[in-house]
Scaffold this active site. Structure first.
Site, PDB file in Angstrom:
ATOM      1  N   HIS A  46      41.943  73.135  35.949  1.00  0.00           N
ATOM      2  CA  HIS A  46      43.138  73.571  36.955  1.00  0.00           C
ATOM      3  C   HIS A  46      43.797  71.501  36.561  1.00  0.00           C
ATOM      4  O   HIS A  46      42.900  70.777  36.442  1.00  0.00           O
ATOM      5  CB  HIS A  46      42.687  73.324  38.084  1.00  0.00           C
ATOM      6  CG  HIS A  46      41.758  72.532  38.567  1.00  0.00           C
ATOM      7  ND1 HIS A  46      40.420  72.912  38.961  1.00  0.00           N
ATOM      8  CD2 HIS A  46      42.320  71.641  40.176  1.00  0.00           C
ATOM      9  CE1 HIS A  46      39.699  71.654  39.259  1.00  0.00           C
ATOM     10  NE2 HIS A  46      40.362  70.598  40.073  1.00  0.00           N
TER      11      HIS A  46
ATOM     12  N   HIS B 252      45.817  65.145  36.490  1.00  0.00           N
ATOM     13  CA  HIS B 252      44.775  65.318  35.222  1.00  0.00           C
ATOM     14  C   HIS B 252      44.355  66.228  35.655  1.00  0.00           C
ATOM     15  O   HIS B 252      44.090  66.664  36.721  1.00  0.00           O
ATOM     16  CB  HIS B 252      43.755  63.526  35.186  1.00  0.00           C
ATOM     17  CG  HIS B 252      43.481  64.232  36.565  1.00  0.00           C
ATOM     18  ND1 HIS B 252      43.854  63.364  37.514  1.00  0.00           N
ATOM     19  CD2 HIS B 252      41.563  64.527  37.454  1.00  0.00           C
ATOM     20  CE1 HIS B 252      43.381  63.459  38.974  1.00  0.00           C
ATOM     21  NE2 HIS B 252      41.680  64.026  37.919  1.00  0.00           N
TER      22      HIS B 252
HETATM   23  P1  2AM Z   1      38.855  66.175  40.043  1.00  0.00           P
HETATM   24  O1  2AM Z   1      38.721  66.823  38.857  1.00  0.00           O
HETATM   25  O2  2AM Z   1      39.003  64.478  39.729  1.00  0.00           O
HETATM   26  O3  2AM Z   1      37.490  65.512  40.873  1.00  0.00           O
HETATM   27  C1  2AM Z   1      38.559  69.626  43.576  1.00  0.00           C
HETATM   28  O4  2AM Z   1      37.772  69.089  43.997  1.00  0.00           O
HETATM   29  C2  2AM Z   1      40.069  68.925  42.868  1.00  0.00           C
HETATM   30  O5  2AM Z   1      40.412  68.172  43.433  1.00  0.00           O
HETATM   31  C3  2AM Z   1      39.344  68.007  41.537  1.00  0.00           C
HETATM   32  O6  2AM Z   1      40.278  67.959  40.787  1.00  0.00           O
HETATM   33  C4  2AM Z   1      39.919  66.635  42.475  1.00  0.00           C
HETATM   34  O7  2AM Z   1      40.076  66.027  41.162  1.00  0.00           O
HETATM   35  C5  2AM Z   1      40.517  67.117  43.659  1.00  0.00           C
HETATM   36  N1  2AM Z   1      40.728  65.796  44.268  1.00  0.00           N
HETATM   37  C6  2AM Z   1      42.042  64.878  44.653  1.00  0.00           C
HETATM   38  N2  2AM Z   1      41.591  64.276  45.711  1.00  0.00           N
HETATM   39  C7  2AM Z   1      39.880  64.404  45.737  1.00  0.00           C
HETATM   40  C8  2AM Z   1      39.261  63.800  46.974  1.00  0.00           C
HETATM   41  N3  2AM Z   1      39.517  62.448  47.097  1.00  0.00           N
HETATM   42  N4  2AM Z   1      38.040  64.949  47.106  1.00  0.00           N
HETATM   43  C9  2AM Z   1      37.714  65.121  46.158  1.00  0.00           C
HETATM   44  N5  2AM Z   1      38.349  65.610  45.102  1.00  0.00           N
HETATM   45  C10 2AM Z   1      39.722  65.152  45.367  1.00  0.00           C
END
Ligand code: 2AM
Length: 192
Positions: free
Chosen positions: A60, A142
């Site tokens: 996602h 991303h």
């Molecule tokens: P990431 O893939 O770069 O870890 C669920 O955790 C989703 O929310 C993931 O896509 C994660 O990104 C994103 N996300 C964005 N901000 C976050 C945060 N502060 N803590 C955890 N997940 C975050």
């Protein structure tokens, strides 16, 4: 006596405990063809950068990360988020990257998408109006494909074109094999 009172006395069996909070985020959720293309890129990057591939069913692009929200507030949130007057749009995912600080290998955009930024801004505006907290750091679009990846030289990669026509609210369930995600609701973008 109420059912919960009876459960406390042990007179009836209580069901599985419901979580008091759920970890939530708004996201773009791929259709099957896009998911397959993203998964292929994940396999390719994994050959070069190692680490742990994200399961295909979890892929996602996060729009807004809310974090833990009391479960009792979720229904109100689902009813309060309004359709957003933004039409369906294309994302050309043509940029791979590796972040050494969290060892994530990802696919994203070499050129920012104004429409994606407008969608994120509109969601943030609604959440502010509803007084629901969220991660307000700058949005870095991303799709995480690898975690715990040592990284290395960036390989050539075919771009993935994603026709975006909806966004979703997702709840995360941490499990032994990594997070599982429940899509709680879908909002469609207007098709032209
Ligand atoms: P990431 O893939 O770069 O870890 C669920 O955790 C989703 O929310 C993931 O896509 C994660 O990104 C994103 N996300 C964005 N901000 C976050 C945060 N502060 N803590 C955890 N997940 C975050």
């Amino acid at each position: 006596m109420t059912e919960s009172g009876l459960a406390e006395t042990g007179l009836i069996e209580s069901g599985p405990a419901k979580p008091a909070t759920r970890r939530l985020f708004f996201a773009l959720w791929p259709d099957d063809a896009t998911r397959n293309a993203l998964n292929r890129t994940g396999k390719w990057l994994h050959q070069h950068w190692g680490g742990r591939r994200m399961r295909a069913d979890t892929l996602h692009l996060t729009l807004v990360f809310l974090g833990e929200l009391p479960a009792a507030q979720i229904d109100a949130l689902l009813q309060s988020i309004q359709d957003i007057p933004i039409g369906a749009f294309e994302l050309n995912l043509d940029q791979t990257g590796h972040w050494p600080h969290n060892r994530i290998g990802w696919l994203g955009l070499s050129q920012p998408s104004q429409t994606l930024e407008s969608l994120v801004r509109a969601l943030r505006d609604q959440l502010r109006t509803l007084d629901i907290p969220f991660d307000a750091r700058p949005h870095t679009p991303h799709i995480t494909l690898l975690r715990k990846a040592p990284g290395g030289a960036a390989p050539e990669c075919l771009p993935v074109n994603w026709g975006v026509d909806r966004f979703v609210l997702v709840a995360s369930n941490p499990q032994a094999d990594g997070a599982h995600y429940d899509v709680l609701q879908t909002w469609r973008l207007a098709t032209q």
